[in-house]
Motif scaffolding. Structure first.
Motif, PDB file in Angstrom:
ATOM      1  N   GLY A 180       5.881  -2.202   5.330  1.00  0.00           N
ATOM      2  CA  GLY A 180       7.161  -1.664   5.779  1.00  0.00           C
ATOM      3  C   GLY A 180       7.301  -0.188   5.473  1.00  0.00           C
ATOM      4  N   ALA A 198       2.638  -8.311   5.695  1.00  0.00           N
ATOM      5  CA  ALA A 198       2.838  -9.652   5.142  1.00  0.00           C
ATOM      6  C   ALA A 198       1.685 -10.580   5.514  1.00  0.00           C
ATOM      7  CB  ALA A 198       4.157 -10.233   5.628  1.00  0.00           C
ATOM      8  N   ALA A 248       4.251  -7.066   2.690  1.00  0.00           N
ATOM      9  CA  ALA A 248       5.399  -6.722   3.535  1.00  0.00           C
ATOM     10  C   ALA A 248       6.053  -5.423   3.079  1.00  0.00           C
ATOM     11  CB  ALA A 248       6.418  -7.852   3.523  1.00  0.00           C
ATOM     12  N   VAL A 249       6.175  -5.259   1.783  1.00  0.00           N
ATOM     13  CA  VAL A 249       6.782  -4.023   1.262  1.00  0.00           C
ATOM     14  C   VAL A 249       5.894  -2.821   1.579  1.00  0.00           C
ATOM     15  CG1 VAL A 249       7.433  -2.791  -0.843  1.00  0.00           C
ATOM     16  CG2 VAL A 249       8.116  -5.170  -0.529  1.00  0.00           C
ATOM     17  N   THR A 307       8.905   0.178  10.927  1.00  0.00           N
ATOM     18  CA  THR A 307       9.155  -0.552   9.687  1.00  0.00           C
ATOM     19  C   THR A 307       8.971  -2.046   9.899  1.00  0.00           C
ATOM     20  OG1 THR A 307      10.729   1.130   8.982  1.00  0.00           O
ATOM     21  CG2 THR A 307      10.850  -0.993   7.874  1.00  0.00           C
ATOM     22  N   ALA A 335       5.896  -4.182   8.323  1.00  0.00           N
ATOM     23  CA  ALA A 335       6.181  -5.251   7.373  1.00  0.00           C
ATOM     24  C   ALA A 335       5.552  -6.570   7.819  1.00  0.00           C
ATOM     25  CB  ALA A 335       7.684  -5.418   7.213  1.00  0.00           C
TER      26      ALA A 335
END
Length: 74
Positions: free
Chosen positions: A63, A37, A59-60, A29, A33
């Motif tokens: 992740g 990003a 990033a979301v 994760t 992320a």
């Protein structure tokens, strides 16, 4: 310039030390992320959009993808 370099080195060391006790899912994760990003900010900058928005979306997405990959490694 030396001050910024020292801050970056300190943060990098803290990240490396902090990742030693993480599960593979947590590591996936975190790395997903970070990569997302950076990629999102770069793509947004090239496309002429907001780098911050691109970084947040990347990033979301990164992740989530990293979490899925990390959970499959266990």
């Amino acid at each position: 310039m030396k001050r910024i370099g020292m801050m970056v080195a300190t943060v990098a060391a803290a990240v490396v030390i902090g990742c030693t006790t993480m599960t593979p899912e947590q590591q996936g994760t975190m790395s997903g992320a970070a990569i997302g990003a950076a990629a999102g900010a770069g793509i947004a900058a090239i496309a002429g959009g907001s780098g911050w928005t691109g970084a947040a979306i990347g990033a979301v997405a990164g992740g989530v993808a990293g979490n899925i990959k990390g959970s499959r490694q266990q």
